[in-house]
Design a protein around this motif. Structure first.
Motif, PDB file in Angstrom:
ATOM      1  N   GLU A  97       0.819  -1.218   0.000  1.00 15.77           N
ATOM      2  CA  GLU A  97       0.000   0.000   0.000  1.00 15.77           C
ATOM      3  C   GLU A  97       0.850   1.265   0.000  1.00 15.77           C
ATOM      4  O   GLU A  97       0.396   2.315  -0.461  1.00 15.77           O
ATOM      5  CB  GLU A  97      -0.940   0.004   1.211  1.00 15.77           C
ATOM      6  N   SER A 140       1.096   2.843  -3.469  1.00 19.88           N
ATOM      7  CA  SER A 140      -0.161   2.985  -4.208  1.00 19.88           C
ATOM      8  C   SER A 140      -0.552   4.426  -4.480  1.00 19.88           C
ATOM      9  O   SER A 140      -1.611   4.684  -5.048  1.00 19.88           O
ATOM     10  CB  SER A 140      -1.295   2.291  -3.434  1.00 19.88           C
ATOM     11  N   ALA A 185      -2.606  -3.088  -5.154  1.00 23.42           N
ATOM     12  CA  ALA A 185      -2.073  -1.820  -4.660  1.00 23.42           C
ATOM     13  C   ALA A 185      -1.823  -0.853  -5.806  1.00 23.42           C
ATOM     14  O   ALA A 185      -2.088   0.336  -5.696  1.00 23.42           O
ATOM     15  CB  ALA A 185      -0.782  -2.055  -3.879  1.00 23.42           C
ATOM     16  N   ARG A 233      -4.751   1.603  -7.417  1.00 25.63           N
ATOM     17  CA  ARG A 233      -5.385   2.709  -6.698  1.00 25.63           C
ATOM     18  C   ARG A 233      -5.341   3.991  -7.509  1.00 25.63           C
ATOM     19  O   ARG A 233      -4.390   4.262  -8.192  1.00 25.63           O
ATOM     20  CB  ARG A 233      -4.676   2.932  -5.359  1.00 25.63           C
TER      21      ARG A 233
END
Length: 220
Positions: free
Chosen positions: A193, A196, A217, A220
């Motif tokens: 993440e 992202s 991820a 996004r």
């Protein structure tokens, strides 16, 4: 591991706010941001410190709810205005929400605070990371690289320091350096993440980047 020890303590004392806060850090590093949010909403209700709001903001931020993260980070800044990480995190949330004007203003404030702390000799090791991120987002790429290198010298095996170097390289348009630091950060167990955000938008279609960061991820 640490999670089991902390959970055992909480089984006996579910409102132990210090243990809850420590568990939130464990889950932040593990990338379980939904659980971090649940924990931090409890610590905010029980204690409501700057660190509690900062961790809540982090949980919201990495669940791609930047406007909610802005509100949490604003409260963290209000409670601890002399903590550079609070301002830097708020700037990141503005940046991810698309409010570039507010992000730029807040990165400048965070950088100025870092500079004051450096002049006073009162700062911790994270100041180089914060300065690197602020400088990179402000378009001062060469200075950001130097700060990133200083952070790496202090913490060569730290996942967030390697991630910071990847962000600096991404914002500088240095694809090869970004890929190298992304690989290092992922090897050091950084959650996908972290990669992202809009800083890495130019690498979304890069095959080498795709091999390092899961599609969930990257999308996004």
């Amino acid at each position: 591991g640490a999670r089991k020890v902390l959970e055992a303590i909480l089984a006996q004392a579910p409102d132990n706010v210090v243990t809850l806060a420590r568990l939130s850090y464990v889950e932040i590093n593990a990338g379980d941001y939904a659980r971090v949010e649940r924990i931090c909403r409890k610590t905010v209700a029980l204690r409501g410190s700057s660190l509690d709001y900062n961790n809540l903001g982090t949980a919201l931020f990495y669940q791609h709810r930047p406007r909610e993260a802005v509100e949490a980070f604003q409260k963290a800044v209000a409670l601890a205005p002399k903590r550079p990480a609070n301002l830097s995190n708020l700037a990141d949330a503005y940046f991810w929400s698309g409010d570039i004007e507010a992000a730029t203003r807040t990165y400048r404030s965070a950088l100025a605070l870092c500079d004051r702390l450096l002049a006073q000799g009162s700062y911790d090791a994270s100041i180089h990371v914060i300065r690197a991120l602020c400088l990179a987002h402000l378009g001062r790429g060469a200075e950001a690289v130097l700060e990133s290198q200083a952070a790496i010298e202090q913490s060569p095996r730290d996942a967030y320091t390697a991630f910071t170097a990847a962000v600096v390289a991404a914002l500088n348009g240095d694809t090869q350096a970004c890929l190298a630091w992304t690989q290092m950060a992922r090897q050091l167990k950084s959650p996908p993440e972290w990669f992202s955000g809009p800083e890495f938008a130019a690498l979304r279609s890069n095959r080498a980047f795709a091999a390092l960061v899961p599609a969930s991820a990257r999308a996004r």
